[in-house]
Structures are given as structure tokens and as C-alpha cells.
Write a protein that holds these residues in place. Structure first.
Motif: not given
Ligand SMILES: Nc1ncnc2c1ncn2[C@@H]1O[C@H](COP(=O)(O)OP(=O)(O)OP(=O)(O)O)[C@@H](O)[C@H]1O
Ligand SMILES: [Mg+2]
Lengths: 326, 594
Positions: A49-55, A59-62
Motif C-alpha cells: 500500500i503506498y501511503r502519503d507523508f501522513w501515513g 494506492v493499494h498497488a499489490l
């Protein structure tokens, strides 16, 4: 480019049997169970899961990927843009850390540095130092493997020959064309004579001839006993070179298996023949009719890889979730 | 030049007297622990407290188990070479051009008529080089790893058997190398600039009727008087910190005068410092007086009493003083009685043996309030147990290299002020070029520290942020000493919040902060105290650049003693280790492709 890899110890076991089997409709067992020492890459419930700076989740990429890549095979990751191919490769290389599950390479955790001794990686784009020339680049990466100077010089020479950059060897990479950059990127990935090659879209940026040569090279490397993990959305490439493929869509595994058996449609028989008279053709039609079949086509088959791919993507979009039987 | 007593300790004195070794070790351990903690927080956010703890434990295990032992010099060198080449291609050598333009302009505005032009010239080149080099280190180091991550060239690095330690060390080595090249060039240019800028020649302008006394012409905004001996040789008086030789020769019956090049303006005197104690009016050992100056650098002794300043020397070697004991002093006079400000205040100087049984006769002097020299002859008269006796300096007064020098003030109602570094024995002279070189080594050490910090920050911050963070560390390092004054009761005006309130309510710093609300005032003070404590803690993690600067030594012509340089080397090493550890943890726990 002239891709002349010395065929030193060609591994006959790994030699691919001729594809496009004529008149074959038997479903032979697609893969023999590999002994665990044969497994080069293994992922267990791998997710990212890609997270932004704040967690916060972006995107749930895989989603929970389970694959095994065995020694001596060419494994292809296939999928539309953004399906998680590059993400999988980066997880396997330890460039990303998994959100769930684990990835192993040569039986070691993906984040382990020592595994890199035996890996060559060609990234999506060749991320190299633009201010170096071809020789300096290869020398630099050779040093990162602690290779002695004489070996470095020899390898550099060999690889520059192999990827056909003899004439541009002293030019800075920033002057290189896309295809030349790709070639030096490949040479860089081969500097340590890796056992495992990870190629992210190896043919992008190459002209048809270059792309053909790249594919021949991949096959030849496999024949030398190397394992190759590649991803691509160039269906023809995958069909040409891969032994097994995994089809990803929106981060989910949709299909996994040997290319030849995946492309085989069980209840369709293909007949390819030459030198038949019209009478003979009629006779064949009659035989098919006699057995209750319908003649579908009696000329050149289309690229069924494309069909398979589009089919899976369409079905996946209609009914999201894991495809049964994969 | 202001030297704190601890600055002229030898290396071993520094290591063991103040517990600096312990302090340095504690600092490295604290900072490593701080690094672990930050990484743990990051890992915790990423994986939860349990998993996070596990992964951080693995990082520590990896560091000592594989990453440190497997760290390869050849890989560090490869990355260093790359960093070096990258810097060259980024045209950092342009800095040299900037410097050349800078000194060309400086040649115009540096005032040759100043009292001591050598000091001016040397200070200028050293300060300019220092700032330029630190800025260069800052820009080089803060942007490189972030650029690698942004261009994704880091992908092809970390997928090779490269360890995070090697990435950090390689960068530090590479940038230090390019910095050294630039610094070496700037050093050479500076040296030439100083030597040529100060060089000048005089002609003899007038010569007295006796053919002995004369005056030179004016060059570089000064002239010299001179007197020749019978052989036609002589030395001019001192002006602008230098002298010339003058020789007269007879050529074809005519006298030709030749004035030599300036001597003595580029020097590296070797001082021997002692530790200083004060006694009060009754001769009892005490603190020394404060005459009400803000700075407490110098303490004062009262005139016309037993109040004295006593220096204890420990390294007085006979071989260093073949022609007598040369004493340099820089004593300040403070007058409470100002009727006559023309007559100088009088002081006396006495040499005494360490067991205090033998002392020399008093040597009276007039306080010059600038650098003053006295030469004490090797044979002198004095007293043993108060009985007059002829003394030999190195037999009777110096015992095992130890000796005392006592200074008293003769005029009652006046005071003399001195700090430990204000009186030194001059034990010969070393080469100025060598001293100049040592000054550059000192700048080099500062540069390496800045590069270490820049690389450390760039392992987890983006380029511009890493640069600001490094700059903030630098500023904190240069001015951090001022923070301590907040915690002294003397400091007026409070901390940042109180200062803002004072500005808004238009209250000066000397009056009470009276807001008519006790709790509010208390709250403001508490917040300020918290803030300043935080800054103070941070300060102790960054190097004290103010102290690491040594340009004064070179400018004042004092040999930069090796103990101090060695100490700075150790400090730099400490920060190098600390930043490497922190950089390692951040690189190790960072997702390169995120
Ligand atoms: N660094 C990142 N931060 C956030 N999201 C990302 C990041 N990298 C990839 N993604 C997202 O993850 C998903 C999968 O991306 P990935 O690069 O793995 O796709 P791909 O299959 O390689 O696609 P392509 O064929 O276009 O290369 C995409 O939705 C993408 O937007
Ligand atoms: Mg991709």
C-alpha cells in the motif's frame, strides 16, 4: 547490436522445447513441482500500500501475491499500466518494503544486501549517472561488486561489444539516445554475471531490430542457466520469450501458468498444414462434421496472447476479485 | 586574540582534565541512541510498535554483524570518486574564480595604513576562505543523496551489494576530497596574496650628517627610522608590525644604502602559557575582581596592595630561551582615579621559583595596554628566603620546567586586568608558512564536519530542507554559546516569547515584565525556559564552530599549537562517527522507491 553471448555451458535441461506445437490438444501437466532449492524468487502474500507523508493510504498497488520463480526459467509479469508490475519488482529487489507478506530471493529476505551479489537489475528507465561515459559507468558498477581492476576492464570490454556501443564508449550518457541508454543499462545489469536478471520492460525504447536482439539475448542468457524475471506490456515479447507468466490487474494476480498451456484453448483444435489440395480440405471438413464438430478457421491463427490478455482484463473489470482456478 | 585557559591545554590535559573523552563518548552514544529512537518511531508508524521494535533490532544487528564488517574500501572509493566527478561536473571549481575576484577587489580596500596590516590581510583571507569553504561543503553535501533519490540513480546503486555505510562514507570522502582540492588552491592563492600584499621596499630618504641616523621614504603608508653601526649595518625601528635591515656600502667612494624586505610581520611565535590564579588585597588566593564589565574574560587585581596575578608555568625549557626569557603581555588598566589619564599605570613583575623560596627583583613596567615585550636576562639578582643573592634563571628560579610569574599593580585606586592568555613566554619562532598551513587544516576540519552533517541530513530530508537543517546547525554552532547566557541570571529580556511580548508592549529589556498577571508571566517564563532548554540540548549536539575557528592564531602571529589542532581533529572524528551512524540508520530504514 550484435548480441553475441558466448554459449559456454548451455544447460540442455533449461532449453525451451519448440513452441507452437502442431496438432496438440492434450493438456500436459503445466509445471513440474520444483524442489525448494530450485526456487529463486518466492513471494508469500506479498502486498503493498503506498501511503502519503501522513501515513494515509493512497494506492493499494499489490494485493497478496503468491508466486514462485524457478531456476533457469523466464518469468513474465504481464498487466496493464498501473497494475503493480514495477511494484512487484521493486519489492523483490528490496527497493520497497512490503506492507504485508514477504518476498525471498535466493532464500534470503528481499531487504538483504548480500542477495545483490547475484542479481542484475534493469530499471524501467535507465537511471544512470549522465555525466559518466559508457566505460566509466561500467567501471563504476564493477567497483561496486568489488571486482578487481583486470576483471573490470575485461568485463567492460566484453559488455560494450555485446550491446554494440563500441563507437559511443567515450561519450557521456547524457548524449545518448533512448535505445543507447537502454543498452548501457542492460550492460550495467550484466556486469556481475548475475544468476538472476530482473528486467523492467526490457524492450521499451528499442527499435524492432534492437527489440528482437534483446529477446534473443534474454533467451540465450536463460540457456546459460540464468533465471530471468521480466515485466512488460508488450504482449508479443512476453509470448516470444517467457516460459511462465503471471497476469496482474489492479494489483491482483489473475492468471499464472506456462505460456504454452495458457494459450491453449482446451476445446479448440488448430490444424496447420500445407500442400493440401481442395479435395483434401473438403475431406477434412467432412471428418470434422462427422465427429459433430464445427470448422472455425482454416488459416493463419491470430495472436491469441492478445486475446487472452484482453479477455482477462475485461473479465476482471466486470467481476473484480481473484480469478478462480488461477 | 582571546584564549580561554582550556584552549591552550595539551591534548592529554584536555582529554583527561575535563572529561572530554567521556563527554565525547557520551555524545556519540546519546546521538546514536537518538538515531535509534527516531528510527524506531519511523518503524513504529510504519509497522506498529512490536514489528517496529523487531525491525530496529534487526537494523542494529545488521550493522555490527554484516554491514560494518563487510564495508569495503573499494566501494567507498568508487562512490567517493563518483561524488568527486559529480562535483567537478557541477562546476564547483568556479568557487576558485569567485575567490580570485574577491581577493583582487580586497587588494584595493584592505587598509595598508592600519596598525598591523599583516593581521588585517591574514584575517581577511582566512575568514573569506572559511566561509566560502563551509558554504561549498554545505551545498555539495546537502543536495547529493536527495538528487540521487529524485533521479532514481539510487536504484542502480542499492540493488548492487552496496551497504548504507558505504553510501554515507563514500559521499563524505568524495566531497571532502573536492573540498580539499578547492581549499588547497585557495590556500596557495591566499598565501601569495598575503606575502605579496605585505611586501614593499623602502629607499633611504634622509641621512643625518653623521651618516648613521636616517629615515626611510614612505611606502605602504609608513616610514622607518634607523641607525647604522660602525660596519654600516643596522635595523630600522618597528612600524606596522615589521622592521627592515639597512646596509651601507661604499661603491666608488659613494655610499649606497640598501633597505631589505620587511621582516617580522609574518611570524609564528611559539607561546608558552601558564595557568592563572589571583590573590586578593591580603594575599589570599581568590577569584580576581570584576570591575563591572559585561564580559568576564579578564579579572582584575587592585593596585597598591598584595593583590596579585600569579601564573604557574610548567614547560619552561632552557633550550627554548638561549638569549633570555622573553615575556609577552597584554595587560589592561582600569582607572577609578582619572585625574591624570596620560601617565600610564605602573605594574611590577616578579619571577618566583615553584616552591616560592627564591624570587627575582621586581621589574617595573608601565602598562602599555597593547602587546608589550620584556626580556628577562639569564643572570639576575634576587632573593633566596629574603636574602639578596645573584641568581641564574634556569638554575634557581626554574625547577623541573616549572616557574611562577607574579604581576602586581603599583598605583592604588587603579586596577590591572588580565586573563590567563594575556601573559606568555615566547619560546622561539616557527615558520609562518607552516602555521598558515595549520590554519587551513583547521578550516579543513570544519569543512569535514559540515559535510558530515550535510550528508547525514540528506539521508532523510529533501535537498533544500537538508541544506536549511545543515545551515541551522552551523548557525547554532557559531552562535550557540550565546544561548547559555539565557540561563545565567544576568541575562535580561527573557526568551523568545517574552521578547515578543516586550516588543509588542514596548518594554525595554531592563525593566520588569509587568503584565499585571502573575500566572501569565510565569507561563511565559516557563514556555521560554522549555524552548531554550530544547535549543540548548540541540546546541550540544552540534559542533561549537566559534571555538573551532583558529584564524586568530595565524593573524596574531602565534603558533597554532599542535595540541589544539589534535583536539579539533578528535572533535571532528567524533562528529564524523555520530553522523555516519545516524546516516546509516536513516538509509537502512528508508524505502528508496517510495
Ligand atoms: N511511489 C509511488 N507512490 C504512490 N503510488 C505509486 C507509486 N509507485 C506506483 N504507484 C501506484 O501503484 C500502482 C502500481 O504501479 P506500478 O508502477 O507497479 O505499475 P506498473 O504495472 O509497473 O505500470 P506500467 O506498466 O505503467 O509501468 C499504480 O496505481 C501507481 O500509481
Ligand atoms: Mg512499470
Amino acid at each position: 547490436m550484435t548480441l553475441e553471448v558466448p554459449l559456454t555451458d548451455a544447460n540442455p535441461a533449461a532449453l525451451k522445447e519448440t513452441s507452437n506445437a502442431v496438432l496438440s490438444n492434450n493438456s500436459d501437466s503445466s509445471t513440474a513441482p520444483a524442489s525448494s532449492s530450485d526456487v529463486v524468487i518466492e513471494t508469500r502474500g506479498l502486498g503493498k500500500i503506498y501511503r502519503d507523508f501522513w501515513g494515509r493510504k493512497k494506492v493499494h498497488a499489490l494485493k497478496s501475491l503468491d508466486i514462485e520463480v524457478r531456476k533457469g526459467e523466464i518469468f513474465g509479469l504481464l498487466g496493464p499500466n498501473g497494475s503493480g508490475k514495477s511494484t512487484t519488482i521493486k519489492l523483490v529487489l528490496g527497493l520497497l518494503f512490503p506492507t504485508s507478506g514477504r518476498a525471498f530471493v535466493f532464500g534470503k529476505e528481499a531487504a538483504e544486501v548480500t542477495k545483490n551479489e547475484r542479481i542484475g537489475y534493469l530499471p524501467e528507465e535507465s537511471y544512470l549517472y549522465k555525466f559518466l561515459n559508457a566505460e566509466e559507468t561500467l567501471d563504476f558498477y564493477g567497483r561496486l561488486f568489488d571486482m578487481p581492476a583486470s576483471v573490470r576492464r575485461e568485463r567492460t570490454e566484453q559488455l560494450i561489444q555485446m550491446v554494440g556501443l563500441q563507437r559511443a564508449r567515450r561519450r557521456q550518457l547524457k548524449e545518448y539516445s533512448k535505445g543507447m541508454t537502454r543498452r548501457i543499462g542492460l550492460a550495467q545489469a550484466l556486469i556481475n554475471e548475475p544468476d538472476l536478471l530482473v528486467l523492467d520492460e526490457p524492450t521499451t525504447g528499442l527499435d524492432p531490430i534492437g527489440s528482437r536482439e534483446m529477446k534473443d539475448l534474454i533467451l540465450r542468457l536463460r540457456d546459460q542457466g540464468k533465471t530471468i524475471l521480466m515485466c512488460s506490456h508488450q504482449l508479443a515479447d512476453v509470448e516470444d520469450v517467457c516460459d511462465r507468466i503471471a497476469i496482474l490487474h489492479q494489483g491482483e494476480l489473475k492468471e499464472l501458468g506456462r505460456v504454452d498451456s495458457l494459450l491453449k484453448v482446451q476445446d479448440v483444435t488448430e490444424v496447420h498444414a500445407t500442400g493440401l489440395s481442395d479435395a483434401a480440405k473438403d475431406e477434412i471438413r467432412a471428418v470434422i462434421a462427422k465427429h459433430g464438430g464445427t470448422l472455425l478457421q482454416l488459416d493463419n491463427p491470430t495472436t491469441t496472447m492478445e486475446d487472452l490478455f484482453l479477455d482477462i482484463v475485461r473479465e476482471s473489470e466486470a467481476r473484480p476479485g481473484r480469478r478462480s482456478g488461477s | 586574540m582571546r584564549l580561554e585557559p582550556n584552549q591552550f591545554w595539551s591534548l592529554s590535559e584536555w582529554l583527561f582534565r575535563e572529561g572530554s573523552l567521556l563527554y565525547g563518548a557520551a555524545l556519540v552514544i546519546t546521538m546514536a541512541a537518538f538515531g535509534f529512537f527516531v528510527c524506531y518511531v519511523v518503524a513504529m508508524v510504519r509497522q506498529g510498535p512490536g514489528e517496529g521494535f523487531f525491525s530496529i533490532a534487526k537494523v542494529i544487528y545488521d550493522l555490527f554483524r554484516t554491514d560494518l564488517p563487510k564495508t569495503s574500501l573499494s566501494r567507498i572509493w568508487a562512490i567517493a570518486k563518483l561524488a568527486f566527478l559529480e562535483a567537478i561536473r557541477r562546476k564547483v571549481l568556479a568557487v576558485i574564480g569567485i575567490f580570485i575576484v574577491g581577493i583582487l577587489f580586497a587588494g584595493w580596500f584592505l587598509d595598508k595604513s592600519a596598525d598591523d596590516p599583516a593581521k588585517l590581510y591574514i584575517s581577511f583571507v582566512l575568514t573569506a576562505t572559511n566561509y566560502l569553504i563551509l558554504l561549498l561543503g554545505l551545498f555539495l553535501s546537502a543536495f547529493s543523496i536527495p538528487a540521487d533519490i529524485k533521479n532514481r540513480t539510487i536504484y542502480t546503486i542499492v540493488t548492487k551489494p552496496v551497504r548504507p555505510t558505504e553510501i554515507v562514507l563514500g559521499r563524505v570522502v568524495g566531497f571532502s576530497l573536492i573540498g580539499s582540492v578547492v581549499l588547497a588552491v585557495l590556500g596557495l592563492l591566499s598565501y601569495v596574496f598575503v606575502v605579496r600584499g605585505l611586501n614593499h621596499s623602502h629607499e633611504v630618504a634622509t641621512i643625518g650628517s653623521d651618516g648613521r641616523n636616517g629615515v626611510t621614504d614612505v611606502a605602504g603608508a609608513h616610514s622607518h627610522n634607523f641607525r647604522l653601526n660602525e660596519d654600516g649595518k643596522g635595523v630600522t625601528d618597528e612600524s606596522k608590525g615589521h622592521q627592515h635591515t639597512v646596509t651601507a656600502t661604499k661603491v666608488n667612494g659613494e655610499t649606497v644604502f640598501k633597505v631589505g624586505p620587511p621582516i617580522g610581520n609574518l611570524s609564528a611565535r611559539v607561546p608558552v602559557y601558564g595557568s592563572l590564579t589571583y590573590t586578593d588585597r591580603n594575599g589570599v588566593v581568590g577569584e580576581g575582581l570584576n570591575v563591572g564589565y559585561m564580559s568576564e574574560y579578564r579579572k582584575f587585581i587592585a593596585g597598591g596592595s598584595l593583590s596579585s596575578a600569579i601564573w604557574n608555568f610548567e614547560n619552561v625549557n632552557e633550550s627554548d630561551f638561549p638569549d633570555g626569557l622573553e615575556i609577552e603581555m597584554n595587560i589592561e588598566a582600569f582607572r577609578t582615579y582619572k585625574g591624570d589619564i596620560v601617565t600610564p599605570v605602573r605594574g611590577t613583575l616578579i619571577l618566583r621559583s615553584p616552591d616560592e623560596t627564591v624570587e627575582s627583583e621586581r621589574v617595573s613596567f608601565l602598562v602599555k595596554e597593547s602587546l608589550d615585550r620584556k626580556v628577562i636576562p639569564l643572570k639576575l639578582s634576587g632573593f633566596r628566603l629574603n636574602k639578596p643573592e645573584k641568581l641564574e634563571l634556569f638554575k634557581d628560579l626554574v625547577v623541573d620546567g616549572r616557574m611562577q610569574i607574579i604581576i602586581r599593580c603599583e598605583d592604588s585606586q587603579q586596577y590591572l586586568g588580565m586573563a590567563a592568555a594575556d601573559l606568555a613566554l615566547r619560546a622561539g619562532e616557527k615558520s609562518f608558512a607552516w602555521n598558515f598551513f595549520k590554519g587551513y587544516v583547521s578550516i579543513w576540519l570544519q569543512m569535514v564536519i559540515v559535510i558530515c552533517f550535510g550528508v547525514m541530513y540528506s539521508t532523510f530530508l529533501s535537498g533544500p530542507v537538508a541544506m536549511v537543517a545543515t545551515l541551522a546547525s552551523l548557525v547554532l554552532g557559531f552562535f550557540g554559546a550565546n544561548i547559555d547566557t539565557f540561563f545565567n541570571s544576568q541575562y535580561n529580556g527573557g526568551g523568545p516569547v517574552e521578547a515578543v511580548v516586550r516588543i509588542l508592549t514596548q518594554k525595554g529589556t531592563m525593566i520588569d515584565l509587568d503584565l499585571g498577571n502573575q500566572t501569565l508571566e510565569q507561563t511565559i517564563r516557563t514556555i521560554d525556559y522549555g524552548l531554550m532548554s530544547g535549543v540548548s540540548t540541540l546546541k550540544s549536539a552540534v559542533p561549537d564552530f566559534g571555538r573551532l575557528g583558529t584564524s586568530d592564531f595565524i593573524a596574531y602571529g602565534v603558533d597554532l599549537f599542535d595540541g589544539l589542532l589534535a583536539r579539533h581533529l578528535l572533535i571532528a572524528l567524533g562528529y564524523f562517527i555520530m553522523t555516519t551512524i545516524i546516516g546509516y540508520f536513516f538509509l537502512k530504514t528508508r524505502e528508496m522507491a517510495a
